[in-house]
Design a protein around this motif. Structure first.
Motif, PDB file in Angstrom:
ATOM      1  N   ASP A 113       8.844  44.660  -9.107  1.00  8.75           N
ATOM      2  CA  ASP A 113       9.037  45.385  -7.818  1.00  8.75           C
ATOM      3  C   ASP A 113       9.877  46.634  -7.840  1.00  8.75           C
ATOM      4  OD1 ASP A 113       7.049  44.082  -6.103  1.00  8.75           O
ATOM      5  OD2 ASP A 113       8.470  42.506  -5.989  1.00  8.75           O
ATOM      6  N   TRP A 114      10.962  46.629  -8.822  1.00  6.84           N
ATOM      7  CA  TRP A 114      11.724  47.597  -8.951  1.00  6.84           C
ATOM      8  C   TRP A 114      11.471  49.267  -8.810  1.00  6.84           C
ATOM      9  CZ3 TRP A 114      16.596  47.701  -7.538  1.00  6.84           C
ATOM     10  CH2 TRP A 114      17.453  49.051  -7.828  1.00  6.84           C
ATOM     11  N   PRO A 115      10.327  49.637  -9.701  1.00  6.58           N
ATOM     12  CA  PRO A 115      10.129  50.996  -9.494  1.00  6.58           C
ATOM     13  C   PRO A 115       9.341  51.495  -8.035  1.00  6.58           C
ATOM     14  CG  PRO A 115       9.174  50.362 -11.540  1.00  6.58           C
ATOM     15  CD  PRO A 115       9.790  48.878 -10.592  1.00  6.58           C
ATOM     16  N   GLY A 170      -1.652  45.913  -2.330  1.00  6.57           N
ATOM     17  CA  GLY A 170      -0.520  45.627  -3.205  1.00  6.57           C
ATOM     18  C   GLY A 170       0.328  46.637  -2.723  1.00  6.57           C
ATOM     19  N   SER A 171       0.374  47.610  -2.031  1.00  8.82           N
ATOM     20  CA  SER A 171       1.544  48.269  -1.593  1.00  8.82           C
ATOM     21  C   SER A 171       2.658  47.571  -0.844  1.00  8.82           C
ATOM     22  CB  SER A 171       1.203  49.754  -0.882  1.00  8.82           C
ATOM     23  OG  SER A 171       0.488  49.283   0.299  1.00  8.82           O
ATOM     24  N   ILE A 172       3.780  48.279  -0.819  1.00  8.84           N
ATOM     25  CA  ILE A 172       4.982  47.641  -0.149  1.00  8.84           C
ATOM     26  C   ILE A 172       4.788  47.949   1.400  1.00  8.84           C
ATOM     27  CG2 ILE A 172       7.495  47.475   0.192  1.00  8.84           C
ATOM     28  CD1 ILE A 172       7.707  47.790  -2.766  1.00  8.84           C
ATOM     29  N   ALA A 173       4.841  46.770   2.387  1.00  5.86           N
ATOM     30  CA  ALA A 173       4.816  47.183   3.615  1.00  5.86           C
ATOM     31  C   ALA A 173       6.250  47.262   4.304  1.00  5.86           C
ATOM     32  CB  ALA A 173       3.930  46.378   4.403  1.00  5.86           C
ATOM     33  N   GLY A 174       7.159  46.222   3.581  1.00  2.90           N
ATOM     34  CA  GLY A 174       8.339  46.286   4.173  1.00  2.90           C
ATOM     35  C   GLY A 174       9.313  45.330   3.084  1.00  2.90           C
ATOM     36  N   VAL A 175      10.597  45.478   3.240  1.00  6.21           N
ATOM     37  CA  VAL A 175      11.527  44.795   2.432  1.00  6.21           C
ATOM     38  C   VAL A 175      12.617  44.299   3.391  1.00  6.21           C
ATOM     39  CG1 VAL A 175      13.086  44.980   0.276  1.00  6.21           C
ATOM     40  CG2 VAL A 175      10.830  46.445   0.140  1.00  6.21           C
ATOM     41  N   PHE A 205      24.310  48.625  -8.852  1.00  7.55           N
ATOM     42  CA  PHE A 205      24.722  47.978  -7.781  1.00  7.55           C
ATOM     43  C   PHE A 205      23.890  46.984  -7.153  1.00  7.55           C
ATOM     44  CE2 PHE A 205      24.677  48.735  -3.094  1.00  7.55           C
ATOM     45  CZ  PHE A 205      26.246  49.045  -2.758  1.00  7.55           C
ATOM     46  N   ASN A 206      22.727  47.183  -7.206  1.00  5.90           N
ATOM     47  CA  ASN A 206      21.727  46.275  -6.521  1.00  5.90           C
ATOM     48  C   ASN A 206      21.468  44.987  -7.308  1.00  5.90           C
ATOM     49  OD1 ASN A 206      19.712  47.554  -4.237  1.00  5.90           O
ATOM     50  ND2 ASN A 206      20.387  49.172  -5.860  1.00  5.90           N
ATOM     51  N   GLU A 207      21.614  44.825  -8.536  1.00  7.78           N
ATOM     52  CA  GLU A 207      21.830  43.640  -9.446  1.00  7.78           C
ATOM     53  C   GLU A 207      22.915  43.040  -8.879  1.00  7.78           C
ATOM     54  OE1 GLU A 207      20.115  42.348 -12.006  1.00  7.78           O
ATOM     55  OE2 GLU A 207      18.651  44.002 -12.566  1.00  7.78           O
ATOM     56  N   HIS A 208      24.177  43.674  -8.788  1.00  4.44           N
ATOM     57  CA  HIS A 208      25.497  43.118  -8.418  1.00  4.44           C
ATOM     58  C   HIS A 208      25.318  42.178  -7.009  1.00  4.44           C
ATOM     59  CE1 HIS A 208      29.783  42.241  -8.165  1.00  4.44           C
ATOM     60  NE2 HIS A 208      29.721  42.468  -6.866  1.00  4.44           N
ATOM     61  N   TRP A 209      24.796  43.066  -6.148  1.00  4.00           N
ATOM     62  CA  TRP A 209      24.710  42.659  -4.618  1.00  4.00           C
ATOM     63  C   TRP A 209      23.580  41.536  -4.496  1.00  4.00           C
ATOM     64  CZ3 TRP A 209      28.457  42.581  -1.285  1.00  4.00           C
ATOM     65  CH2 TRP A 209      29.443  43.380  -1.592  1.00  4.00           C
ATOM     66  N   GLY A 231      17.328  34.403  -8.910  1.00  2.00           N
ATOM     67  CA  GLY A 231      16.655  35.559  -8.788  1.00  2.00           C
ATOM     68  C   GLY A 231      17.076  36.579  -7.719  1.00  2.00           C
ATOM     69  N   TRP A 232      16.204  37.327  -7.208  1.00  6.99           N
ATOM     70  CA  TRP A 232      16.696  38.333  -6.405  1.00  6.99           C
ATOM     71  C   TRP A 232      16.462  37.885  -4.728  1.00  6.99           C
ATOM     72  CZ3 TRP A 232      18.126  43.695  -7.007  1.00  6.99           C
ATOM     73  CH2 TRP A 232      17.840  44.151  -8.495  1.00  6.99           C
ATOM     74  N   ALA A 233      17.467  37.985  -4.019  1.00  7.95           N
ATOM     75  CA  ALA A 233      17.701  37.400  -2.672  1.00  7.95           C
ATOM     76  C   ALA A 233      16.830  38.632  -2.019  1.00  7.95           C
ATOM     77  CB  ALA A 233      19.177  37.061  -2.346  1.00  7.95           C
TER      78      ALA A 233
END
Lengths: 95, 364
Positions: free
Chosen positions: B10-12, B55-60, B32-36, B44-46
Protein backbone atom coordinates in the motif's frame (compact mmCIF):
# COMPACT_ATOMS: atom_id res chain seq x y z
CA UNK A 1 -38.54 -9.30 20.38
CA UNK A 2 -40.31 -9.35 17.02
CA UNK A 3 -38.99 -7.97 13.73
CA UNK A 4 -41.84 -5.47 13.76
CA UNK A 5 -40.62 -4.09 17.05
CA UNK A 6 -37.05 -3.81 15.77
CA UNK A 7 -38.08 -1.93 12.64
CA UNK A 8 -40.27 0.41 14.66
CA UNK A 9 -37.30 1.27 16.84
CA UNK A 10 -35.04 1.85 13.83
CA UNK A 11 -37.67 4.05 12.19
CA UNK A 12 -37.91 6.04 15.41
CA UNK A 13 -34.14 6.46 15.46
CA UNK A 14 -34.21 8.14 12.06
CA UNK A 15 -36.97 10.53 13.03
CA UNK A 16 -35.67 11.36 16.51
CA UNK A 17 -35.25 15.09 16.93
CA UNK A 18 -37.13 15.80 13.74
CA UNK A 19 -40.68 15.12 14.84
CA UNK A 20 -43.25 16.90 12.71
CA UNK A 21 -40.76 18.27 10.20
CA UNK A 22 -39.58 15.66 7.76
CA UNK A 23 -41.38 12.42 6.95
CA UNK A 24 -39.36 9.38 8.06
CA UNK A 25 -37.34 7.68 5.30
CA UNK A 26 -39.16 4.85 3.56
CA UNK A 27 -38.08 1.45 4.84
CA UNK A 28 -36.36 0.65 1.57
CA UNK A 29 -34.97 4.12 0.83
CA UNK A 30 -31.19 4.39 0.49
CA UNK A 31 -30.11 6.19 3.65
CA UNK A 32 -26.72 7.17 2.22
CA UNK A 33 -28.33 8.73 -0.85
CA UNK A 34 -30.65 10.64 1.47
CA UNK A 35 -27.63 11.87 3.40
CA UNK A 36 -29.04 10.82 6.76
CA UNK A 37 -26.37 8.30 7.71
CA UNK A 38 -22.96 9.83 8.34
CA UNK A 39 -20.33 8.42 10.70
CA UNK A 40 -21.73 10.08 13.80
CA UNK A 41 -25.21 8.74 13.07
CA UNK A 42 -23.82 5.26 12.46
CA UNK A 43 -21.96 5.19 15.75
CA UNK A 44 -25.08 6.51 17.51
CA UNK A 45 -27.01 3.67 15.89
CA UNK A 46 -24.46 1.14 17.15
CA UNK A 47 -24.82 2.50 20.66
CA UNK A 48 -28.61 2.17 20.40
CA UNK A 49 -28.44 -1.38 19.04
CA UNK A 50 -26.19 -2.47 21.87
CA UNK A 51 -28.21 -0.70 24.55
CA UNK A 52 -31.67 -1.77 23.37
CA UNK A 53 -31.06 -5.14 21.73
CA UNK A 54 -27.91 -6.30 23.51
CA UNK A 55 -26.16 -6.81 20.19
CA UNK A 56 -22.62 -5.61 19.56
CA UNK A 57 -22.18 -5.05 15.84
CA UNK A 58 -18.75 -5.64 14.39
CA UNK A 59 -16.82 -3.14 12.28
CA UNK A 60 -17.13 -5.59 9.40
CA UNK A 61 -20.92 -5.21 9.67
CA UNK A 62 -20.71 -1.56 8.69
CA UNK A 63 -21.14 -2.06 4.98
CA UNK A 64 -23.43 -0.06 2.73
CA UNK A 65 -25.30 -3.28 2.06
CA UNK A 66 -26.06 -3.77 5.75
CA UNK A 67 -26.70 -0.14 6.64
CA UNK A 68 -28.20 1.10 3.38
CA UNK A 69 -31.83 1.18 4.45
CA UNK A 70 -34.08 0.77 7.47
CA UNK A 71 -35.01 -2.65 6.10
CA UNK A 72 -31.40 -3.81 5.79
CA UNK A 73 -30.47 -2.50 9.23
CA UNK A 74 -33.42 -4.39 10.68
CA UNK A 75 -32.40 -7.54 8.84
CA UNK A 76 -28.87 -7.21 10.20
CA UNK A 77 -30.11 -6.92 13.78
CA UNK A 78 -32.43 -9.88 13.33
CA UNK A 79 -29.63 -11.96 11.83
CA UNK A 80 -27.25 -11.10 14.63
CA UNK A 81 -29.85 -11.71 17.30
CA UNK A 82 -30.72 -15.17 16.01
CA UNK A 83 -27.07 -16.24 15.89
CA UNK A 84 -26.20 -18.80 18.60
CA UNK A 85 -25.73 -17.10 21.96
CA UNK A 86 -27.41 -13.85 20.92
CA UNK A 87 -30.58 -12.35 22.37
CA UNK A 88 -33.62 -13.84 20.67
CA UNK A 89 -35.47 -11.81 18.06
CA UNK A 90 -38.16 -13.51 16.04
CA UNK A 91 -37.08 -13.21 12.39
CA UNK A 92 -40.59 -13.28 10.99
CA UNK A 93 -43.87 -11.74 11.90
CA UNK A 94 -46.07 -13.98 14.06
CA UNK A 95 -48.67 -15.91 12.12
CA UNK B 1 -16.02 -0.01 0.91
CA UNK B 2 -14.17 -2.82 2.57
CA UNK B 3 -11.66 -2.48 5.39
CA UNK B 4 -8.45 -4.48 5.45
CA UNK B 5 -4.97 -4.34 7.02
CA UNK B 6 -2.40 -1.91 5.65
CA UNK B 7 0.47 -3.75 3.95
CA UNK B 8 3.81 -2.86 2.39
CA UNK B 9 2.25 -2.91 -1.05
CA UNK B 10 0.00 0.00 0.00
CA UNK B 11 2.96 2.32 0.52
CA UNK B 12 3.10 4.05 -2.89
CA UNK B 13 -0.65 4.65 -2.95
CA UNK B 14 -0.55 5.72 0.69
CA UNK B 15 2.08 8.39 0.00
CA UNK B 16 -0.14 9.91 -2.69
CA UNK B 17 -3.18 9.62 -0.39
CA UNK B 18 -1.33 11.21 2.53
CA UNK B 19 -0.12 14.17 0.47
CA UNK B 20 -3.67 14.83 -0.68
CA UNK B 21 -5.60 14.19 2.54
CA UNK B 22 -3.25 14.53 5.53
CA UNK B 23 -1.50 17.65 4.26
CA UNK B 24 1.31 18.91 6.46
CA UNK B 25 0.08 17.09 9.55
CA UNK B 26 1.70 13.81 8.51
CA UNK B 27 5.06 13.48 6.82
CA UNK B 28 5.61 10.58 4.44
CA UNK B 29 9.22 9.87 5.24
CA UNK B 30 9.36 6.05 5.16
CA UNK B 31 11.77 5.68 8.12
CA UNK B 32 9.59 7.96 10.23
CA UNK B 33 6.46 5.96 9.44
CA UNK B 34 8.19 2.61 9.98
CA UNK B 35 9.36 3.79 13.40
CA UNK B 36 5.96 4.93 14.57
CA UNK B 37 3.46 2.62 12.93
CA UNK B 38 5.40 -0.61 12.71
CA UNK B 39 7.07 -0.92 16.05
CA UNK B 40 7.96 -3.82 18.34
CA UNK B 41 4.57 -3.83 20.08
CA UNK B 42 2.64 -4.67 16.95
CA UNK B 43 2.86 -7.31 14.27
CA UNK B 44 3.05 -5.46 10.95
CA UNK B 45 1.65 -2.01 10.25
CA UNK B 46 -0.73 -0.66 12.88
CA UNK B 47 -2.96 0.80 10.22
CA UNK B 48 -6.16 0.02 8.39
CA UNK B 49 -7.20 0.76 4.84
CA UNK B 50 -10.68 1.31 3.51
CA UNK B 51 -10.79 0.14 -0.08
CA UNK B 52 -13.26 1.08 -2.78
CA UNK B 53 -14.58 -1.65 -5.07
CA UNK B 54 -12.06 -0.55 -7.75
CA UNK B 55 -9.18 -1.11 -5.30
CA UNK B 56 -8.45 2.57 -4.66
CA UNK B 57 -7.92 3.86 -1.13
CA UNK B 58 -11.04 5.43 0.39
CA UNK B 59 -9.58 5.98 3.84
CA UNK B 60 -6.69 5.23 6.16
CA UNK B 61 -6.36 5.16 9.92
CA UNK B 62 -2.95 4.86 11.57
CA UNK B 63 -2.31 3.94 15.18
CA UNK B 64 0.68 4.22 17.47
CA UNK B 65 0.89 1.09 19.60
CA UNK B 66 2.65 1.38 22.94
CA UNK B 67 3.00 -0.78 26.05
CA UNK B 68 0.82 0.20 29.01
CA UNK B 69 0.33 -0.78 32.61
CA UNK B 70 -3.34 -1.12 33.38
CA UNK B 71 -4.06 -1.88 37.01
CA UNK B 72 -0.53 -3.23 37.27
CA UNK B 73 -0.99 -5.66 34.41
CA UNK B 74 0.86 -5.27 31.10
CA UNK B 75 -1.18 -4.54 28.02
CA UNK B 76 -0.98 -2.47 24.87
CA UNK B 77 -2.62 0.80 23.99
CA UNK B 78 -3.41 2.13 20.53
CA UNK B 79 -3.21 5.90 20.17
CA UNK B 80 -5.41 7.16 17.38
CA UNK B 81 -3.05 9.01 15.07
CA UNK B 82 -3.44 10.08 11.46
CA UNK B 83 -6.72 9.30 9.76
CA UNK B 84 -8.55 10.59 6.71
CA UNK B 85 -11.10 9.55 4.11
CA UNK B 86 -11.59 10.75 0.55
CA UNK B 87 -14.31 13.24 -0.32
CA UNK B 88 -16.16 10.45 -2.12
CA UNK B 89 -16.18 8.34 1.06
CA UNK B 90 -17.58 11.09 3.26
CA UNK B 91 -21.12 10.60 4.42
CA UNK B 92 -20.89 6.84 3.86
CA UNK B 93 -19.73 5.83 7.33
CA UNK B 94 -16.04 5.54 6.42
CA UNK B 95 -14.80 7.30 9.55
CA UNK B 96 -17.08 5.21 11.75
CA UNK B 97 -15.85 1.99 10.21
CA UNK B 98 -12.19 2.87 10.76
CA UNK B 99 -12.64 4.07 14.32
CA UNK B 100 -14.84 1.13 15.27
CA UNK B 101 -12.14 -1.20 13.96
CA UNK B 102 -9.64 0.43 16.33
CA UNK B 103 -11.94 0.39 19.37
CA UNK B 104 -12.93 -3.24 18.79
CA UNK B 105 -9.49 -4.54 17.92
CA UNK B 106 -7.27 -3.29 20.71
CA UNK B 107 -7.38 -3.82 24.47
CA UNK B 108 -6.99 -0.09 25.04
CA UNK B 109 -7.46 2.89 22.74
CA UNK B 110 -6.67 6.52 23.45
CA UNK B 111 -7.47 9.64 21.48
CA UNK B 112 -6.15 13.10 22.27
CA UNK B 113 -6.86 16.45 20.68
CA UNK B 114 -9.86 15.32 18.69
CA UNK B 115 -11.20 17.60 15.98
CA UNK B 116 -14.79 18.61 15.27
CA UNK B 117 -15.34 15.42 13.29
CA UNK B 118 -13.62 12.87 15.51
CA UNK B 119 -14.30 14.14 19.03
CA UNK B 120 -18.07 13.36 18.94
CA UNK B 121 -17.27 9.86 17.64
CA UNK B 122 -14.78 9.29 20.46
CA UNK B 123 -17.43 10.50 22.91
CA UNK B 124 -19.61 7.59 21.79
CA UNK B 125 -16.93 4.94 21.32
CA UNK B 126 -14.77 5.74 24.33
CA UNK B 127 -14.99 7.40 27.70
CA UNK B 128 -14.06 10.88 28.76
CA UNK B 129 -13.97 11.89 32.40
CA UNK B 130 -14.73 15.39 33.70
CA UNK B 131 -11.49 17.28 34.16
CA UNK B 132 -9.45 14.72 32.27
CA UNK B 133 -7.80 16.43 29.35
CA UNK B 134 -4.34 17.60 28.38
CA UNK B 135 -3.27 20.54 30.55
CA UNK B 136 -0.15 22.63 30.31
CA UNK B 137 2.03 23.83 33.19
CA UNK B 138 4.62 26.56 32.79
CA UNK B 139 7.53 28.11 34.68
CA UNK B 140 8.84 31.37 33.19
CA UNK B 141 12.62 31.74 33.56
CA UNK B 142 13.18 34.89 31.53
CA UNK B 143 10.90 37.86 30.94
CA UNK B 144 11.87 37.79 27.24
CA UNK B 145 9.40 34.91 26.98
CA UNK B 146 6.79 37.66 26.66
CA UNK B 147 8.12 38.35 23.15
CA UNK B 148 6.41 35.12 22.05
CA UNK B 149 3.00 36.45 23.03
CA UNK B 150 0.71 38.43 20.79
CA UNK B 151 1.41 42.19 20.85
CA UNK B 152 -0.01 43.66 24.05
CA UNK B 153 -0.67 40.26 25.65
CA UNK B 154 2.71 39.52 27.22
CA UNK B 155 2.43 41.62 30.38
CA UNK B 156 1.54 38.76 32.70
CA UNK B 157 4.24 36.56 31.22
CA UNK B 158 6.91 39.26 31.57
CA UNK B 159 6.12 39.53 35.26
CA UNK B 160 5.78 35.80 35.92
CA UNK B 161 9.47 35.01 36.15
CA UNK B 162 10.26 32.44 38.84
CA UNK B 163 13.70 32.15 40.40
CA UNK B 164 14.74 28.53 40.56
CA UNK B 165 17.35 27.18 42.94
CA UNK B 166 19.12 23.89 43.47
CA UNK B 167 17.32 21.45 45.76
CA UNK B 168 19.44 20.42 48.77
CA UNK B 169 20.34 16.76 48.60
CA UNK B 170 19.24 16.31 45.00
CA UNK B 171 21.64 16.56 42.10
CA UNK B 172 20.49 16.89 38.50
CA UNK B 173 22.66 16.36 35.44
CA UNK B 174 22.35 15.90 31.72
CA UNK B 175 22.85 12.30 30.61
CA UNK B 176 23.16 10.66 27.22
CA UNK B 177 22.24 7.07 28.12
CA UNK B 178 19.29 5.67 30.00
CA UNK B 179 20.62 4.84 33.49
CA UNK B 180 21.09 1.17 34.34
CA UNK B 181 18.92 1.58 37.43
CA UNK B 182 16.10 3.33 35.53
CA UNK B 183 13.82 0.28 35.27
CA UNK B 184 13.95 -0.14 39.06
CA UNK B 185 12.85 3.51 39.43
CA UNK B 186 10.04 3.01 36.95
CA UNK B 187 8.84 -0.14 38.75
CA UNK B 188 8.60 1.82 42.01
CA UNK B 189 7.05 4.91 40.45
CA UNK B 190 4.42 3.07 38.41
CA UNK B 191 3.04 0.89 41.21
CA UNK B 192 0.50 3.49 42.26
CA UNK B 193 -0.65 4.55 38.78
CA UNK B 194 -3.70 2.57 37.59
CA UNK B 195 -3.37 3.48 33.93
CA UNK B 196 -0.26 4.74 32.19
CA UNK B 197 2.22 4.09 29.42
CA UNK B 198 4.73 1.45 30.52
CA UNK B 199 7.69 3.82 30.53
CA UNK B 200 10.31 1.12 30.92
CA UNK B 201 13.80 1.55 29.48
CA UNK B 202 12.85 -0.24 26.28
CA UNK B 203 9.95 2.14 25.67
CA UNK B 204 12.02 5.23 26.57
CA UNK B 205 14.71 4.13 24.11
CA UNK B 206 12.18 3.66 21.31
CA UNK B 207 10.16 6.78 22.02
CA UNK B 208 12.93 9.28 22.65
CA UNK B 209 16.46 8.02 22.03
CA UNK B 210 15.65 6.40 18.67
CA UNK B 211 12.81 8.67 17.47
CA UNK B 212 13.60 10.15 14.07
CA UNK B 213 14.16 13.88 13.61
CA UNK B 214 13.70 15.14 17.16
CA UNK B 215 16.62 15.71 19.48
CA UNK B 216 15.49 14.73 22.95
CA UNK B 217 17.69 15.19 25.99
CA UNK B 218 17.57 13.46 29.35
CA UNK B 219 18.12 14.70 32.88
CA UNK B 220 18.61 12.37 35.80
CA UNK B 221 18.13 13.39 39.40
CA UNK B 222 19.87 11.50 42.18
CA UNK B 223 19.97 11.71 45.95
CA UNK B 224 23.32 10.34 47.01
CA UNK B 225 23.62 7.48 44.52
CA UNK B 226 19.91 6.63 44.29
CA UNK B 227 18.12 7.50 41.07
CA UNK B 228 15.14 9.62 42.07
CA UNK B 229 13.87 10.84 38.75
CA UNK B 230 14.22 11.08 34.99
CA UNK B 231 13.00 13.95 32.83
CA UNK B 232 13.02 13.95 29.04
CA UNK B 233 12.91 17.24 27.22
CA UNK B 234 13.84 19.04 24.10
CA UNK B 235 15.13 22.55 23.77
CA UNK B 236 13.08 24.22 21.07
CA UNK B 237 14.39 27.27 19.21
CA UNK B 238 12.08 30.24 18.82
CA UNK B 239 12.61 33.79 17.51
CA UNK B 240 12.97 34.97 21.14
CA UNK B 241 15.32 32.20 22.31
CA UNK B 242 15.10 28.56 23.32
CA UNK B 243 12.32 27.08 25.41
CA UNK B 244 12.41 23.83 27.35
CA UNK B 245 9.62 21.35 26.55
CA UNK B 246 9.53 18.55 29.11
CA UNK B 247 7.76 15.67 27.39
CA UNK B 248 8.19 12.90 29.93
CA UNK B 249 8.79 12.70 33.64
CA UNK B 250 9.23 9.76 36.00
CA UNK B 251 9.60 9.90 39.78
CA UNK B 252 7.97 8.32 42.77
CA UNK B 253 5.14 10.53 44.04
CA UNK B 254 6.98 11.27 47.30
CA UNK B 255 10.07 12.50 45.45
CA UNK B 256 8.37 14.27 42.55
CA UNK B 257 8.50 17.82 44.02
CA UNK B 258 12.26 17.59 44.59
CA UNK B 259 12.86 16.07 41.18
CA UNK B 260 10.93 18.83 39.42
CA UNK B 261 12.73 21.38 41.59
CA UNK B 262 16.11 19.94 40.63
CA UNK B 263 15.39 19.84 36.90
CA UNK B 264 14.22 23.45 36.55
CA UNK B 265 17.55 25.18 37.42
CA UNK B 266 19.23 23.08 34.76
CA UNK B 267 16.71 24.26 32.17
CA UNK B 268 17.12 27.88 33.28
CA UNK B 269 20.90 27.63 33.23
CA UNK B 270 20.65 26.17 29.74
CA UNK B 271 19.05 29.40 28.59
CA UNK B 272 15.40 28.36 28.41
CA UNK B 273 13.00 31.29 28.37
CA UNK B 274 10.42 29.06 29.97
CA UNK B 275 9.82 25.40 30.74
CA UNK B 276 6.52 23.70 30.08
CA UNK B 277 5.02 20.28 30.68
CA UNK B 278 1.77 18.93 29.26
CA UNK B 279 -0.02 16.18 31.11
CA UNK B 280 -3.26 14.22 31.16
CA UNK B 281 -4.26 13.45 34.74
CA UNK B 282 -3.82 15.33 38.00
CA UNK B 283 -1.24 13.11 39.71
CA UNK B 284 1.59 15.64 39.25
CA UNK B 285 -0.42 18.76 40.11
CA UNK B 286 0.84 19.27 43.65
CA UNK B 287 4.46 18.45 42.77
CA UNK B 288 4.39 20.83 39.82
CA UNK B 289 2.92 23.61 41.92
CA UNK B 290 5.47 23.06 44.67
CA UNK B 291 8.26 23.41 42.13
CA UNK B 292 6.90 26.73 40.83
CA UNK B 293 4.83 25.66 37.83
CA UNK B 294 1.47 27.26 37.21
CA UNK B 295 -1.22 25.99 34.90
CA UNK B 296 -1.53 27.89 31.64
CA UNK B 297 -5.09 29.17 31.55
CA UNK B 298 -7.03 32.40 31.50
CA UNK B 299 -6.89 32.68 35.29
CA UNK B 300 -3.08 32.71 35.42
CA UNK B 301 -2.72 34.52 32.09
CA UNK B 302 0.02 32.09 31.09
CA UNK B 303 -2.12 30.86 28.23
CA UNK B 304 -0.80 33.94 26.42
CA UNK B 305 2.31 31.86 25.74
CA UNK B 306 1.66 29.94 22.52
CA UNK B 307 2.03 26.21 22.61
CA UNK B 308 2.83 25.81 18.93
CA UNK B 309 6.38 27.07 18.45
CA UNK B 310 7.58 25.44 15.21
CA UNK B 311 6.68 27.97 13.90
CA UNK B 312 5.12 30.23 16.53
CA UNK B 313 1.34 29.98 16.16
CA UNK B 314 -1.35 31.30 18.46
CA UNK B 315 -3.93 28.82 17.23
CA UNK B 316 -5.51 27.00 20.15
CA UNK B 317 -5.19 23.25 20.52
CA UNK B 318 -8.12 21.06 21.30
CA UNK B 319 -7.16 19.19 24.43
CA UNK B 320 -9.83 16.49 24.48
CA UNK B 321 -8.92 13.04 25.76
CA UNK B 322 -10.81 9.76 25.43
CA UNK B 323 -10.06 6.21 26.48
CA UNK B 324 -11.69 3.08 25.16
CA UNK B 325 -11.06 -0.43 23.92
CA UNK B 326 -11.97 -3.92 25.02
CA UNK B 327 -10.37 -3.64 28.47
CA UNK B 328 -12.16 -0.43 29.28
CA UNK B 329 -15.79 -1.29 28.92
CA UNK B 330 -16.22 -0.68 32.66
CA UNK B 331 -14.00 2.41 32.63
CA UNK B 332 -16.65 4.72 34.01
CA UNK B 333 -16.43 2.87 37.32
CA UNK B 334 -12.80 3.77 37.94
CA UNK B 335 -11.74 6.54 35.57
CA UNK B 336 -10.81 9.57 37.66
CA UNK B 337 -8.47 12.43 36.97
CA UNK B 338 -5.76 10.95 39.20
CA UNK B 339 -6.05 7.40 37.85
CA UNK B 340 -4.27 8.07 34.56
CA UNK B 341 -0.94 9.60 33.70
CA UNK B 342 -0.09 10.42 30.12
CA UNK B 343 2.29 13.11 28.93
CA UNK B 344 2.72 15.05 25.75
CA UNK B 345 5.40 12.56 24.76
CA UNK B 346 2.78 9.82 24.59
CA UNK B 347 1.01 9.18 21.33
CA UNK B 348 1.84 11.51 18.46
CA UNK B 349 1.54 14.86 20.20
CA UNK B 350 5.25 15.63 20.07
CA UNK B 351 6.22 15.05 16.47
CA UNK B 352 8.43 17.03 14.14
CA UNK B 353 6.46 19.51 12.08
CA UNK B 354 7.08 20.31 8.45
CA UNK B 355 8.84 23.43 9.71
CA UNK B 356 11.15 21.27 11.85
CA UNK B 357 11.95 18.95 8.96
CA UNK B 358 12.78 21.87 6.67
CA UNK B 359 15.02 23.34 9.35
CA UNK B 360 16.78 19.97 9.66
CA UNK B 361 17.18 19.75 5.89
CA UNK B 362 15.04 16.60 5.68
CA UNK B 363 12.66 18.10 3.15
CA UNK B 364 12.97 20.95 0.66
Amino acid sequence: MLRDEVIERIRAFFTAGDEGHEPPPADDANLFDLGVLDSLRIVSLLVLVEAEFGIVLDYDDLTEENLGSIDSITDLIVRRSTAPGSPAVAPDKPA
Amino acid sequence: MKSRPFTDSDWPAFVAFAHQHFGQSHNTDRAFNEHWFRNRWHDGWAARVLEESDGSIAGVLMLVIVPVRFRNEPSTLAWISSGAVTDAARGRGAGAQLLLWAYQSYPMVAAASGNDFSAPLHDLLGVSAPGLWMRRFIVVHDSRAAELCRPGEGGVVANARVETAAVPGASARWISEIPDDYDALWDRASQSIPCTTDRNASYIAWRYRDAPYLDYRMVEVRAASELRGLAILRMQPTPAGEVCRIVDFVAEDRHAPDVWGAVLPLAAAGGALFTDFMVIGTRQDSALTAAGFREANSATGLNALPHLLSPVEHRAWTNTFHLGGRLLRDARSWLETDSVYFTKGDGDRDWPTTYDLRRLGRIA
